[in-house]
Design a protein around this motif. Structure first.
Motif, PDB file in Angstrom:
ATOM      1  N   GLU A   1      22.076  48.470 -37.693  1.00 25.44           N
ATOM      2  CA  GLU A   1      23.071  49.380 -38.253  1.00 25.44           C
ATOM      3  C   GLU A   1      23.660  50.202 -37.112  1.00 25.44           C
ATOM      4  N   ARG A   2      24.833  50.782 -37.372  1.00 27.28           N
ATOM      5  CA  ARG A   2      25.486  51.621 -36.364  1.00 27.28           C
ATOM      6  C   ARG A   2      26.079  52.839 -37.047  1.00 27.28           C
ATOM      7  N   SER A   3      25.857  53.998 -36.430  1.00 25.63           N
ATOM      8  CA  SER A   3      26.432  55.240 -36.929  1.00 25.63           C
ATOM      9  C   SER A   3      26.728  56.133 -35.732  1.00 25.63           C
ATOM     10  N   ASP A   4      27.982  56.534 -35.597  1.00 27.77           N
ATOM     11  CA  ASP A   4      28.400  57.408 -34.489  1.00 27.77           C
ATOM     12  C   ASP A   4      27.985  56.870 -33.125  1.00 27.77           C
ATOM     13  N   GLY A   5      28.095  55.554 -32.927  1.00 34.80           N
ATOM     14  CA  GLY A   5      27.776  54.946 -31.638  1.00 34.80           C
ATOM     15  C   GLY A   5      26.290  54.764 -31.390  1.00 34.80           C
ATOM     16  N   ILE A   6      25.471  55.039 -32.379  1.00 36.02           N
ATOM     17  CA  ILE A   6      24.019  54.909 -32.260  1.00 36.02           C
ATOM     18  C   ILE A   6      23.582  53.695 -33.082  1.00 36.02           C
ATOM     19  N   TYR A   7      22.771  52.839 -32.470  1.00 33.85           N
ATOM     20  CA  TYR A   7      22.272  51.641 -33.146  1.00 33.85           C
ATOM     21  C   TYR A   7      20.825  51.850 -33.563  1.00 33.85           C
ATOM     22  N   TYR A   8      20.499  51.317 -34.729  1.00 34.39           N
ATOM     23  CA  TYR A   8      19.142  51.439 -35.255  1.00 34.39           C
ATOM     24  C   TYR A   8      18.891  50.314 -36.257  1.00 34.39           C
ATOM     25  N   VAL A   9      17.630  50.153 -36.623  1.00 31.90           N
ATOM     26  CA  VAL A   9      17.238  49.169 -37.625  1.00 31.90           C
ATOM     27  C   VAL A   9      17.021  49.908 -38.933  1.00 31.90           C
ATOM     28  N   ASP A  10      17.586  49.369 -39.999  1.00 35.20           N
ATOM     29  CA  ASP A  10      17.397  49.941 -41.329  1.00 35.20           C
ATOM     30  C   ASP A  10      15.898  49.984 -41.624  1.00 35.20           C
ATOM     31  N   PRO A  11      15.344  51.151 -41.950  1.00 36.66           N
ATOM     32  CA  PRO A  11      13.902  51.267 -42.196  1.00 36.66           C
ATOM     33  C   PRO A  11      13.387  50.299 -43.269  1.00 36.66           C
ATOM     34  N   VAL A  12      14.215  49.958 -44.224  1.00 33.89           N
ATOM     35  CA  VAL A  12      13.810  49.036 -45.287  1.00 33.89           C
ATOM     36  C   VAL A  12      13.566  47.630 -44.731  1.00 33.89           C
ATOM     37  N   ARG A  13      14.214  47.282 -43.637  1.00 37.66           N
ATOM     38  CA  ARG A  13      14.132  45.932 -43.077  1.00 37.66           C
ATOM     39  C   ARG A  13      13.132  45.798 -41.926  1.00 37.66           C
ATOM     40  N   VAL A  14      12.509  46.884 -41.507  1.00 37.84           N
ATOM     41  CA  VAL A  14      11.621  46.845 -40.345  1.00 37.84           C
ATOM     42  C   VAL A  14      10.492  45.835 -40.528  1.00 37.84           C
ATOM     43  N   GLU A  15       9.831  45.857 -41.655  1.00 38.15           N
ATOM     44  CA  GLU A  15       8.695  44.960 -41.882  1.00 38.15           C
ATOM     45  C   GLU A  15       9.132  43.497 -41.843  1.00 38.15           C
ATOM     46  N   THR A  16      10.243  43.185 -42.483  1.00 34.07           N
ATOM     47  CA  THR A  16      10.750  41.807 -42.512  1.00 34.07           C
ATOM     48  C   THR A  16      11.153  41.347 -41.114  1.00 34.07           C
ATOM     49  N   LEU A  17      11.873  42.194 -40.393  1.00 31.27           N
ATOM     50  CA  LEU A  17      12.304  41.823 -39.036  1.00 31.27           C
ATOM     51  C   LEU A  17      11.112  41.683 -38.095  1.00 31.27           C
ATOM     52  N   THR A  18      10.118  42.537 -38.256  1.00 29.07           N
ATOM     53  CA  THR A  18       8.913  42.441 -37.434  1.00 29.07           C
ATOM     54  C   THR A  18       8.233  41.097 -37.663  1.00 29.07           C
ATOM     55  N   ALA A  19       8.106  40.708 -38.924  1.00 25.27           N
ATOM     56  CA  ALA A  19       7.477  39.427 -39.251  1.00 25.27           C
ATOM     57  C   ALA A  19       8.284  38.254 -38.692  1.00 25.27           C
ATOM     58  N   ARG A  20       9.602  38.324 -38.788  1.00 25.90           N
ATOM     59  CA  ARG A  20      10.441  37.231 -38.267  1.00 25.90           C
ATOM     60  C   ARG A  20      10.316  37.112 -36.750  1.00 25.90           C
ATOM     61  N   LEU A  21      10.325  38.247 -36.055  1.00 25.45           N
ATOM     62  CA  LEU A  21      10.183  38.214 -34.592  1.00 25.45           C
ATOM     63  C   LEU A  21       8.815  37.662 -34.192  1.00 25.45           C
ATOM     64  N   LYS A  22       7.764  38.062 -34.892  1.00 19.55           N
ATOM     65  CA  LYS A  22       6.422  37.535 -34.599  1.00 19.55           C
ATOM     66  C   LYS A  22       6.368  36.035 -34.836  1.00 19.55           C
ATOM     67  N   SER A  23       7.024  35.586 -35.886  1.00 19.46           N
ATOM     68  CA  SER A  23       7.059  34.166 -36.194  1.00 19.46           C
ATOM     69  C   SER A  23       7.765  33.381 -35.089  1.00 19.46           C
ATOM     70  N   VAL A  24       8.897  33.878 -34.641  1.00 11.40           N
ATOM     71  CA  VAL A  24       9.638  33.224 -33.558  1.00 11.40           C
ATOM     72  C   VAL A  24       8.800  33.218 -32.284  1.00 11.40           C
ATOM     73  N   ASP A  25       8.124  34.325 -31.996  1.00 14.04           N
ATOM     74  CA  ASP A  25       7.264  34.392 -30.813  1.00 14.04           C
ATOM     75  C   ASP A  25       6.137  33.361 -30.893  1.00 14.04           C
ATOM     76  N   ALA A  26       5.549  33.192 -32.082  1.00 14.31           N
ATOM     77  CA  ALA A  26       4.463  32.229 -32.261  1.00 14.31           C
ATOM     78  C   ALA A  26       4.948  30.807 -32.003  1.00 14.31           C
ATOM     79  N   VAL A  27       6.134  30.472 -32.460  1.00 18.54           N
ATOM     80  CA  VAL A  27       6.692  29.133 -32.228  1.00 18.54           C
ATOM     81  C   VAL A  27       6.912  28.904 -30.740  1.00 18.54           C
TER      82      VAL A  27
END
Length: 130
Positions: free
Chosen positions: A67-93
């Motif tokens: 997400e972006r607000s006033d030039g600041i980028y961040y991850v939507d708190p609701v999506r943190v768990e899902t994105l963490t799992a996806r990144l771990k999965s990609v790392d495992a592969v």
């Protein structure tokens, strides 16, 4: 009317790949999800050079990963768990493929002679791959 399962599943591949600026920036933002960062701060805290970080963040935003607000980028708190799992999965592969030998070191000599062929008469003959 029943809906085919194929239409319900999301089989889109994860939109970022390892060893890219997008992957590094997303990984950084997920690990520090309690904060938002400017492009310069992201560049200062990662290996992404300052000249390409704006483009990288724009791509992540277009892919709806950050997400972006006033030039600041961040991850939507609701999506943190899902994105963490996806990144771990990609790392495992990646680790799996890095650990896989490039040759047939585990194959026994002559294995190809033991593979049966499909015979139209119903019998099975062994065949050699030449």
């Amino acid at each position: 009317m029943p809906v085919p399962v194929d239409e319900l599943t999301d089989d889109e591949p994860f939109p970022v790949t390892p060893d890219t600026s997008e992957y590094e920036a997303l990984d950084f933002l997920v690990r520090h999800h309690e904060y938002g960062f400017s492009p310069r701060e992201i560049s200062d805290r990662t290996d992404i050079n300052e000249s390409s970080v704006a483009k990288t963040m724009r791509h992540l935003k277009e892919k709806d990963l950050v997400e972006r607000s006033d030039g600041i980028y961040y991850v939507d708190p609701v999506r943190v768990e899902t994105l963490t799992a996806r990144l771990k999965s990609v790392d495992a592969v990646v680790r799996l493929f890095e650990a896989t030998p490039d040759d047939d070191a585990y194959a026994e000599a002559g294995w190809e002679e033991q593979v049966p062929t499909i015979d139209s008469t119903g019998g099975s003959e062994t065949s050699s791959f030449d």
